[in-house]
Design a protein around this motif. Structure first.
Motif, short mmCIF file in Angstrom:
data_model
loop_
_atom_site.label_atom_id
_atom_site.label_comp_id
_atom_site.label_asym_id
_atom_site.label_seq_id
_atom_site.Cartn_x
_atom_site.Cartn_y
_atom_site.Cartn_z
N MET A 1 -44.45 12.19 -75.32
CA MET A 1 -44.13 13.48 -74.45
C MET A 1 -44.92 14.14 -73.27
O MET A 1 -46.45 14.08 -73.94
N LYS A 2 -45.17 14.75 -72.48
CA LYS A 2 -46.35 14.83 -71.59
C LYS A 2 -45.54 16.50 -70.62
O LYS A 2 -44.55 16.76 -71.09
N THR A 3 -46.98 17.26 -70.95
CA THR A 3 -46.20 18.07 -70.47
C THR A 3 -47.50 18.46 -68.84
O THR A 3 -48.42 18.29 -69.20
N LYS A 4 -47.18 19.57 -68.51
CA LYS A 4 -47.72 20.71 -66.60
C LYS A 4 -47.10 21.82 -66.94
O LYS A 4 -45.98 21.90 -67.45
N ILE A 5 -47.92 23.06 -66.68
CA ILE A 5 -47.97 23.89 -66.60
C ILE A 5 -47.67 23.59 -64.42
O ILE A 5 -48.65 23.29 -63.83
N LEU A 6 -46.62 24.21 -63.87
CA LEU A 6 -46.77 24.03 -62.17
C LEU A 6 -46.93 25.49 -62.33
O LEU A 6 -45.49 26.70 -62.91
N ARG A 7 -47.22 25.88 -61.57
CA ARG A 7 -47.84 27.73 -60.78
C ARG A 7 -47.53 27.29 -59.00
O ARG A 7 -47.05 26.20 -58.77
N PRO A 8 -46.66 28.70 -59.02
CA PRO A 8 -47.02 28.79 -57.31
C PRO A 8 -47.44 28.29 -56.33
O PRO A 8 -47.31 27.82 -55.26
N SER A 9 -48.85 28.01 -56.55
CA SER A 9 -50.02 26.98 -55.69
C SER A 9 -49.28 25.86 -55.78
O SER A 9 -49.63 25.60 -54.83
N ASP A 10 -48.31 25.11 -56.26
CA ASP A 10 -48.34 24.18 -56.91
C ASP A 10 -46.81 24.10 -56.22
O ASP A 10 -46.59 22.11 -55.64
N TYR A 11 -45.89 24.73 -55.25
CA TYR A 11 -44.91 24.10 -55.01
C TYR A 11 -45.00 24.61 -53.17
O TYR A 11 -45.85 25.23 -53.19
N VAL A 12 -44.49 23.38 -53.01
CA VAL A 12 -44.42 23.07 -51.45
C VAL A 12 -43.05 24.04 -50.77
O VAL A 12 -42.08 23.98 -51.01
N GLN A 13 -43.60 24.88 -49.88
CA GLN A 13 -43.05 25.91 -48.72
C GLN A 13 -42.26 25.13 -48.16
O GLN A 13 -42.69 24.63 -47.21
N ASN A 14 -41.46 25.39 -47.51
CA ASN A 14 -40.29 24.81 -46.35
C ASN A 14 -39.40 26.10 -45.71
O ASN A 14 -39.17 26.86 -46.52
N GLU A 15 -39.11 25.99 -44.45
CA GLU A 15 -38.33 26.59 -43.94
C GLU A 15 -36.84 26.36 -43.61
O GLU A 15 -37.26 24.99 -43.67
N TRP A 16 -36.22 26.64 -43.86
CA TRP A 16 -34.80 26.75 -43.04
C TRP A 16 -34.01 27.62 -42.34
O TRP A 16 -35.01 28.67 -42.43
N GLN A 23 -40.10 25.09 -53.39
CA GLN A 23 -39.93 23.76 -53.74
C GLN A 23 -40.92 23.35 -55.03
O GLN A 23 -42.07 23.43 -55.46
N ILE A 24 -40.37 23.48 -56.29
CA ILE A 24 -40.86 23.53 -57.40
C ILE A 24 -41.42 22.78 -57.78
O ILE A 24 -42.18 22.16 -58.12
N PHE A 25 -40.49 21.74 -58.67
CA PHE A 25 -40.26 20.14 -58.51
C PHE A 25 -39.21 19.24 -57.91
O PHE A 25 -38.20 19.38 -58.18
N ILE A 26 -39.82 18.41 -57.69
CA ILE A 26 -39.17 16.99 -56.86
C ILE A 26 -39.45 15.44 -58.04
O ILE A 26 -40.45 14.96 -58.29
N TYR A 27 -37.94 14.99 -58.43
CA TYR A 27 -38.33 13.84 -58.67
C TYR A 27 -37.63 12.62 -58.00
O TYR A 27 -36.66 13.35 -57.74
N PRO A 28 -38.12 11.34 -58.19
CA PRO A 28 -39.90 10.47 -58.33
C PRO A 28 -40.99 11.65 -57.40
O PRO A 28 -40.58 11.85 -56.07
N ASP A 29 -42.17 11.21 -57.83
CA ASP A 29 -43.29 12.58 -57.43
C ASP A 29 -43.35 11.40 -55.90
O ASP A 29 -43.29 9.80 -55.89
N GLY A 30 -43.32 11.97 -54.43
CA GLY A 30 -43.77 12.23 -53.95
C GLY A 30 -42.28 11.32 -53.18
O GLY A 30 -42.29 10.64 -51.59
N ALA A 31 -40.90 11.94 -53.37
CA ALA A 31 -39.61 11.80 -52.94
C ALA A 31 -39.65 12.84 -51.89
O ALA A 31 -39.90 14.15 -51.77
N SER A 32 -38.38 12.57 -51.11
CA SER A 32 -38.68 13.32 -49.32
C SER A 32 -37.07 14.05 -49.55
O SER A 32 -36.19 13.40 -49.79
N LEU A 33 -36.82 15.36 -49.63
CA LEU A 33 -35.98 16.19 -49.67
C LEU A 33 -35.02 15.94 -48.14
O LEU A 33 -34.00 15.33 -48.43
N SER A 34 -35.46 15.85 -47.26
CA SER A 34 -34.84 15.36 -46.24
C SER A 34 -34.89 13.96 -45.88
O SER A 34 -33.38 13.48 -45.61
#
Length: 191
Positions: A1-16, A23-34
Motif C-alpha cells: 500500500m502506498k499513500t500520499k497527501i495531495l495539497r492544492p499547491s500540487d494541483y495543476v491549474q488550467n483555464e478553459w 487537476q487534482i490527480f491524473i494517472y499515469p504520472d506524466g499523462a496529458s489531458l490534451s
C-alpha cells in the motif's frame, strides 16, 4: 500500500472556456489531458460563466457534482436537468454536454475499461467510520471539501486529497464535525 497527501499547491491549474480547473490527480504520472493518454483524472473546476460547454472525452465516462450551488446540465440534446449541490451526474464523456449556472464542481473522468465509483459522504458529528472500497480497488482518493479527517495518522484539511494506491479492504477515518468528502475508487479489473 502506498499513500500520499495531495495539497492544492500540487494541483495543476488550467483555464478553459468556462473558467479554471485544478487537476487534482491524473494517472499515469506524466499523462496529458490534451493527448487523452490518461486512464483517469480527478479535478475541481470553477464554472465562472453563465453558460459553458464541457470538453468531449471519447472512450471515457464521467462523474460530475456541483459542490457549492446547483446548475442545469443538458446532455445530447435532452431536456435540461437540474443538478443540486452534491448530487452526482454520471454520463458518457463523448456526449455533447453544457451547463447553465456558476459553481465549483468536482469531476472524475475515467476510461470505459476501468471500474470506477464516486461517493459524496457527509458527517454531522465527530466519529470514526469504516470505509470499505469495492474489492478490486487499486486507487482510493479521498478529497476533503469541508471539515477535516484523519486517516493512517495523517490529518487532511479542506482542499487536500489523501491518495491510497493498492487499497486495503477497509480504511478507518476519524471525521470531524460537519465534514464532507468526495471518495473516488478505481480499478483496472471490471469484476
Amino acid at each position: 500500500m502506498k499513500t500520499k497527501i495531495l495539497r492544492p499547491s500540487d494541483y495543476v491549474q488550467n483555464e478553459w472556456t468556462g473558467g479554471t480547473t485544478s487537476q487534482i490527480f491524473i494517472y499515469p504520472d506524466g499523462a496529458s489531458l490534451s493527448e487523452r493518454d490518461f486512464y483517469f483524472r480527478i479535478s475541481s473546476a470553477c464554472i465562472e460563466t453563465d453558460k459553458s460547454d464541457f470538453s468531449k472525452f471519447e472512450g471515457y465516462n464521467r462523474f460530475f457534482t456541483p459542490l457549492n450551488s446547483g446548475l442545469e446540465l443538458t446532455s445530447n440534446g435532452n431536456a435540461p436537468k437540474k443538478i443540486n449541490p452534491l448530487e452526482l451526474f454520471h454520463f458518457d464523456g463523448a456526449s455533447e454536454t453544457s451547463a447553465a449556472g456558476k459553481c465549483i464542481d468536482f469531476n472524475l473522468i475515467y476510461r470505459k475499461s476501468l471500474k470506477a465509483n464516486l461517493t459524496v459522504a457527509t458527517y454531522s458529528k465527530t466519529e470514526i467510520i469504516s470505509y470499505k472500497p469495492f474489492p478490486s480497488s487499486e486507487f482510493l482518493l479521498i478529497y476533503c471539501w469541508s471539515g477535516a479527517f484523519e486517516v493512517l495518522g495523517q490529518t487532511i484539511q479542506p482542499g487536500e486529497t489523501f491518495l491510497i494506491q493498492n487499497c486495503p479492504n477497509e480504511v478507518y477515518l476519524l471525521m470531524t464535525k460537519n465534514s464532507m468528502l468526495l471518495i473516488s475508487e478505481l480499478s483496472f479489473k471490471k469484476d
